[in-house]
Design a protein around this motif. Structure first.
Motif, PDB file in Angstrom:
ATOM      1  N   THR A   6       0.606 -11.361  -1.763  1.00 38.58           N
ATOM      2  CA  THR A   6       1.378 -10.255  -1.194  1.00 38.58           C
ATOM      3  C   THR A   6       2.656 -10.081  -1.998  1.00 38.58           C
ATOM      4  OG1 THR A   6       0.531 -10.761   1.017  1.00 38.58           O
ATOM      5  CG2 THR A   6       2.507  -9.403   0.903  1.00 38.58           C
ATOM      6  N   ASP A   7       3.119  -8.852  -2.144  1.00 38.06           N
ATOM      7  CA  ASP A   7       4.407  -8.628  -2.798  1.00 38.06           C
ATOM      8  C   ASP A   7       5.498  -9.372  -2.040  1.00 38.06           C
ATOM      9  OD1 ASP A   7       3.275  -7.007  -4.722  1.00 38.06           O
ATOM     10  OD2 ASP A   7       3.717  -5.142  -3.650  1.00 38.06           O
ATOM     11  N   GLY A  33       1.489 -14.196   5.376  1.00 39.81           N
ATOM     12  CA  GLY A  33       2.139 -12.894   5.420  1.00 39.81           C
ATOM     13  C   GLY A  33       3.540 -12.801   5.973  1.00 39.81           C
TER      14      GLY A  33
END
Length: 502
Positions: free
Chosen positions: A499-500, A427
């Protein structure tokens, strides 16, 4: 006396580190010195337009206020010099500054889209294709940037956790027009660097403040300063295409890269140098790697493994995708593609044994594998994860650095690379919105917490090869193996995984 490579002893300074006796740059406080903090631009590239420092100068303990000019005095801004850190921070808060210039509407999502649009309309070959996108990353050392300087009539002394004291000394002597013999650089312990502390900007700020104050001055960066005014790992977009034979093995490949240079070092605007840093594809699959360089819209610099961390992440995940499409065993696939004399054979065999690769994974878990050869060393990594919960359970690494002179140091370097890999795959990324970096601390720059760290098993494969490097070796394959395990056979299209990006 223990033989080289035979001892498991730890660092001689380990006790001082864990008991707080080690002195870092942030601990350097020469007698009679002051502290400075800098009001930095609220958006990228801005410079002060008007400065009202009346309230600041009226506060107790404030010594002076100084406008810093980039690049000679660091990244620019307005420095407040005071007797204590608290007084300096209060003084900074009291400044009234208007700003001009820069890019107040910048957005990292648009930057990433711009990189992707710079890819050629068509790949040089037809076949299976995947695009992988990489984010900005901050260094985020535990010890934020800092430096202390004392400019005197007879010379200069600097206390700093620099990675390159020799070059720093030469630069300061040239900039101040004094003999190098008159410049003394006291290199302190560093609370993390990862490439950031090769740069001199905190030192240049401290030198400017000391010249103004006529005394030693320590420049301190807050965590938000450090996160929002870093020299970031560049964004990049990777388009990989492979022609595949009837047996599922790739027979030809292309890897097209669009990225930014390292703005702190102009030679890294050369595509050939970026390719040299990033392209370490170890497998016997013919093909072409091309690099397109676009201007960097913000400050970029060295980040652990430099461009290899991006190239290899994309390549190994694409290879894992090809293997999954063909139903191939991932380690057998890599064995079949490695040249006969590659050092990676031995580490791949070792990590397969340590991870019990021949035993099927437990239900609900998946595995990933990646190899890397760089700095005269070789490493293979296997990661085990629970895709549904996004938990990384175990990471096995087998590494060949020639003769491992300090085995516990080898293990520590690999473990550190794995922690960086877990963090960036799960992340951590830097984003820019409305002209400024959004992330300001570990609260939103999602570095791995203790509970997210997997069991890490490191096997040292001793050989008679010349001594190799290790500090950056483990990060690229660990990131690739972890993301492949989390993907469980599905395509990996970016970092962080799932995740974008941007």
């Amino acid at each position: 006396m223990a033989a080289a490579g035979k001892t498991r002893g730890g660092r001689v300074d380990a006790r001082d580190i864990v008991t707080g006796r080690t002195e870092y740059g942030i601990d350097a406080r020469p007698a009679g010195g002051f502290v400075a903090v800098v009001a930095r631009p609220p958006w990228l590239g801005a410079v002060p337009d008007t400065i009202d420092d009346t309230s600041t100068r009226a506060l107790p303990g404030v010594i002076d206020v100084l406008t810093l000019t980039a690049p000679a005095e660091g990244q620019g801004g307005v420095a407040v010099i005071a007797k204590t850190t608290h007084q300096a921070l209060r003084g900074r808060d009291a400044l009234r500054i208007t700003w001009r210039g820069g890019t107040p509407t910048a957005d990292s999502r648009a930057w990433l889209a711009g990189l992707e649009s710079a890819l050629p309309a068509q790949s040089p070959i037809e076949g299976v294709q995947r695009v992988c996108r990489m984010p900005l990353l901050a260094h985020a050392p535990m010890e934020p940037m800092n430096a202390t300087a004392h400019v005197r009539p007879d010379g200069l002394t600097v206390w700093a956790p620099t990675q390159d004291p020799g070059s720093l000394r030469t630069q300061l002597a040239r900039q101040l027009a004094i003999p190098a013999a008159s410049v003394r650089v006291e290199t302190t312990a560093s609370g993390g660097a990862f490439g950031r502390r090769v740069e001199p900007d905190p030192v240049l700020e401290a030198v400017a403040c000391s010249r103004r104050a006529g005394a030693p001055v320590q420049v301190l960066w807050t965590r938000a300063d450090d996160m929002r005014h870093d020299s970031y790992r560049p964004m990049s977009v990777h388009r990989m295409t492979a022609q595949v034979g009837a047996d599922g093995l790739p027979t030809r490949r292309t890897h097209e890269v669009v990225t930014w240079p390292l703005s702190i070092l102009p030679p890294f605007a050369n595509p050939a140098l970026i390719k040299l840093s990033g392209d370490h594809f170890p497998y016997a699959v013919p093909g072409d790697v091309s690099v397109i360089v676009r201007p960097a819209p913000l400050r970029t610099g060295f980040w652990r493994a430099v461009y290899a961390g991006q190239f290899l992440y994309a390549e190994e995940n694409f290879l894992s995708e090809l293997g999954a499409r063909a139903g191939l065993d991932q380690i057998a696939l890599r064995r079949s593609l490695l040249p006969a004399g590659s050092r990676l054979h031995a580490v791949l065999d070792a990590v397969a044994e340590r991870s019990r690769w021949s035993t099927p994974p437990k239900p609900g878990t998946a595995r990933g594998v990646a190899c890397h050869e760089d700095y005269g060393s070789a490493i293979a990594v296997v990661a085990v994860a629970e895709p549904e919960s996004r938990r990384v359970l175990r990471v096995h690494a087998a590494v060949d650095v020639g003769v491992a002179l300090h085995p516990s140091g080898v293990r520590a370097q690999v473990e550190g690379g794995v922690v960086d890999a877990v963090s960036t795959v799960l992340g951590a990324q830097i984003t820019v919105r409305e002209g400024h970096v959004v992330e300001s601390s570990f609260g939103d720059f999602r570095w791995a917490r203790i509970g997210q760290i997997p069991d890490i098993d490191v096997t040292i494969v001793q050989t008679n090869a010349p001594l190799g490097g290790l500090g950056e070796l483990a990060y690229p394959p660990a990131a690739a193996a972890i993301s492949a395990a989390l993907a469980a056979g599905t395509p990996v299209t970016g970092m962080p995984f799932g995740t974008d990006v941007g």
